[in-house]
Design a protein around this motif. Structure first.
Motif, PDB file in Angstrom:
ATOM      1  N   GLN A   1      11.547 -11.371   3.705  1.00 29.89           N
ATOM      2  CA  GLN A   1      10.512 -11.561   4.714  1.00 29.89           C
ATOM      3  C   GLN A   1       9.856 -10.246   5.082  1.00 29.89           C
ATOM      4  N   ARG A   2      10.705  -9.212   5.183  1.00 29.32           N
ATOM      5  CA  ARG A   2      10.132  -7.910   5.532  1.00 29.32           C
ATOM      6  C   ARG A   2       9.195  -7.425   4.431  1.00 29.32           C
ATOM      7  N   GLU A   3       9.661  -7.566   3.188  1.00 28.73           N
ATOM      8  CA  GLU A   3       8.810  -7.122   2.089  1.00 28.73           C
ATOM      9  C   GLU A   3       7.646  -8.071   1.868  1.00 28.73           C
ATOM     10  N   GLY A   4       7.862  -9.314   2.268  1.00 27.85           N
ATOM     11  CA  GLY A   4       6.815 -10.315   2.101  1.00 27.85           C
ATOM     12  C   GLY A   4       5.762 -10.249   3.195  1.00 27.85           C
ATOM     13  N   MET A   5       6.055  -9.529   4.256  1.00 23.44           N
ATOM     14  CA  MET A   5       5.077  -9.369   5.332  1.00 23.44           C
ATOM     15  C   MET A   5       3.919  -8.511   4.823  1.00 23.44           C
ATOM     16  N   PRO A   6       2.675  -8.978   4.930  1.00 20.16           N
ATOM     17  CA  PRO A   6       1.548  -8.189   4.408  1.00 20.16           C
ATOM     18  C   PRO A   6       1.248  -7.005   5.320  1.00 20.16           C
ATOM     19  N   SER A   7       2.116  -5.991   5.238  1.00 22.90           N
ATOM     20  CA  SER A   7       2.032  -4.873   6.172  1.00 22.90           C
ATOM     21  C   SER A   7       1.512  -3.591   5.518  1.00 22.90           C
ATOM     22  N   ARG A   8       1.429  -3.605   4.179  1.00 24.09           N
ATOM     23  CA  ARG A   8       0.994  -2.374   3.520  1.00 24.09           C
ATOM     24  C   ARG A   8      -0.538  -2.335   3.429  1.00 24.09           C
ATOM     25  N   TRP A   9      -1.112  -1.208   3.800  1.00 28.04           N
ATOM     26  CA  TRP A   9      -2.567  -1.038   3.701  1.00 28.04           C
ATOM     27  C   TRP A   9      -2.972  -1.182   2.229  1.00 28.04           C
ATOM     28  N   PRO A  10      -3.987  -2.036   1.925  1.00 30.56           N
ATOM     29  CA  PRO A  10      -4.206  -2.398   0.511  1.00 30.56           C
ATOM     30  C   PRO A  10      -5.052  -1.427  -0.310  1.00 30.56           C
ATOM     31  N   THR A  11      -5.565  -0.373   0.328  1.00 26.93           N
ATOM     32  CA  THR A  11      -6.401   0.581  -0.430  1.00 26.93           C
ATOM     33  C   THR A  11      -6.000   2.013  -0.106  1.00 26.93           C
ATOM     34  N   GLU A  12      -6.590   2.955  -0.882  1.00 23.46           N
ATOM     35  CA  GLU A  12      -6.388   4.377  -0.582  1.00 23.46           C
ATOM     36  C   GLU A  12      -7.224   4.742   0.649  1.00 23.46           C
ATOM     37  N   SER A  13      -8.453   4.241   0.646  1.00 23.46           N
ATOM     38  CA  SER A  13      -9.379   4.533   1.739  1.00 23.46           C
ATOM     39  C   SER A  13      -8.992   3.777   2.998  1.00 23.46           C
ATOM     40  N   LYS A  14      -9.193   4.421   4.131  1.00 21.05           N
ATOM     41  CA  LYS A  14      -8.907   3.761   5.420  1.00 21.05           C
ATOM     42  C   LYS A  14     -10.220   3.513   6.179  1.00 21.05           C
ATOM     43  N   ARG A  15     -11.349   3.598   5.437  1.00 19.55           N
ATOM     44  CA  ARG A  15     -12.657   3.509   6.107  1.00 19.55           C
ATOM     45  C   ARG A  15     -13.041   2.033   6.310  1.00 19.55           C
TER      46      ARG A  15
END
Ligand SMILES: [Zn+2]
Length: 323
Positions: free
Chosen positions: A192-206
């Motif tokens: 569940q922790r790894e399955g939580m969509p918590s990672r930012w999906p790109t390099e850019s944060k703009r």
């Protein structure tokens, strides 16, 4: 007694007391020599046989004596052996008792760790409807070093050691039941922790457009934006926000090249306007795995990623999930 010289014979007259008559025995000369010789021989034989007999008796007595002393010695050895065996047994009981005590303490520590792990899972796993189990918290008698002096004390120590081992057995069987469940729960929690969509999906944060109502970039009219837009360069890697299974990896008019990943708890993440896809439908992906390239395909005004989170068919603000 009188002797007569007639044909080389000798006459022996045997005179006894007054009531008896005189007995006359005639003997030849050789017999006269033979009789005393025989008597002499028989006496000698008697002496020899007596000597032999007494020697045998002595030897028999000696043997008996030796046997008796051997038996006594054996008895002594047996007693010594028994004492030593008892001593060894006592030492073994003391050692075993110490080991049992130590093992019990260790088992209790492990059990405590398992309880803590369970509490950790319950706290961080956000599991609903999970029942916790209680562990018996018996008061244990943990003593210091024990030096046994009397038999009764040894017996008590042996009994206590037996009790300790029985308690250890109970702890082990409790743990045998609990640990597999705890492991399953830990695995579920990890998924569940790894399955939580918590990672930012790109390099850019703009962030160029946020979630919710906005003015449509094409029409200028007020419209609902189901996700967030993150600007970037064409070809930048797109990462899976959480672990899951790719359910869609295709092209459609407005979405362009897009991917949908299914996560636990009815969650989905959508990635739109991609330049290239690196995964295919049905593929399992890890959190942070590159799934494609940032692009501007579909209804897009420039290179960016449209990222959205859907839970049970309802769009949610992705920012609340992203770290
Ligand atoms: Zn968008």
């Amino acid at each position: 007694m009188r002797t007569a010289h007639r044909k080389q014979r000798l006459t022996l007259l045997v005179l006894r007391d007054a009531q008896h008559s005189v007995k006359q025995i005639q003997l030849s000369k050789p017999l006269m020599i033979a009789v005393p010789a025989a008597a002499l021989l028989s006496i000698a034989g008697l002496i020899v046989s007596l000597q032999i007999q007494s020697a045998q008796t002595i030897s028999g007595l000696e043997q008996q004596l030796t046997l008796k002393s051997l038996e006594a010695l054996k008895m002594e050895i047996t007693v010594t052996d028994k004492n030593e065996a008892i001593e060894r047994l006592n030492r073994a009981i003391i050692q075993l008792s110490g080991e049992a005590e130590q093992t019990k303490i260790q088992m209790e520590r492990v059990q405590q760790l398992e309880v803590e792990l369970q509490q950790f899972i319950e706290k961080h796993g956000q599991l609903s409807g999970q029942t916790s189990y209680s562990t018996e918290d018996d008061a244990h008698h943990v003593g210091g070093e024990f030096i046994a002096v009397h038999e009764n004390e040894m017996l008590n120590l042996a009994r206590e050691t037996k009790d300790d081992f029985e308690e250890i057995q109970q702890i082990i069987s409790r743990m045998e039941q609990h640990i597999p469940r705890t492991l399953v729960q830990a695995q579920e929690t990890q998924d569940q922790r790894e399955g939580m969509p918590s990672r930012w999906p790109t390099e850019s944060k703009r962030l160029t457009s946020s979630f919710g109502y906005r003015s449509d970039p094409f029409t200028g009219r007020s419209a609902y934006h189901a996700g967030i837009d993150i600007a970037g360069k064409i070809g930048d890697p797109i990462y899976a926000a959480g672990a899951g299974v790719v359910t869609t990896a295709q092209r459609s008019g407005a979405r362009g090249l897009y991917i949908i990943i299914k996560h636990p708890n009815g969650l989905e993440t959508w990635y739109m306007h991609l330049n290239r896809l690196s995964v295919s439908e049905g593929e399992r992906v890890e959190q942070g795995q590159t799934i494609g390239e940032l692009g501007s395909s579909g209804r897009s005004t420039g290179p960016h990623l449209h990222f959205q989170v859907v839970k049970n068919d309802q769009t949610l603000d992705p920012i609340s999930y992203l770290q």
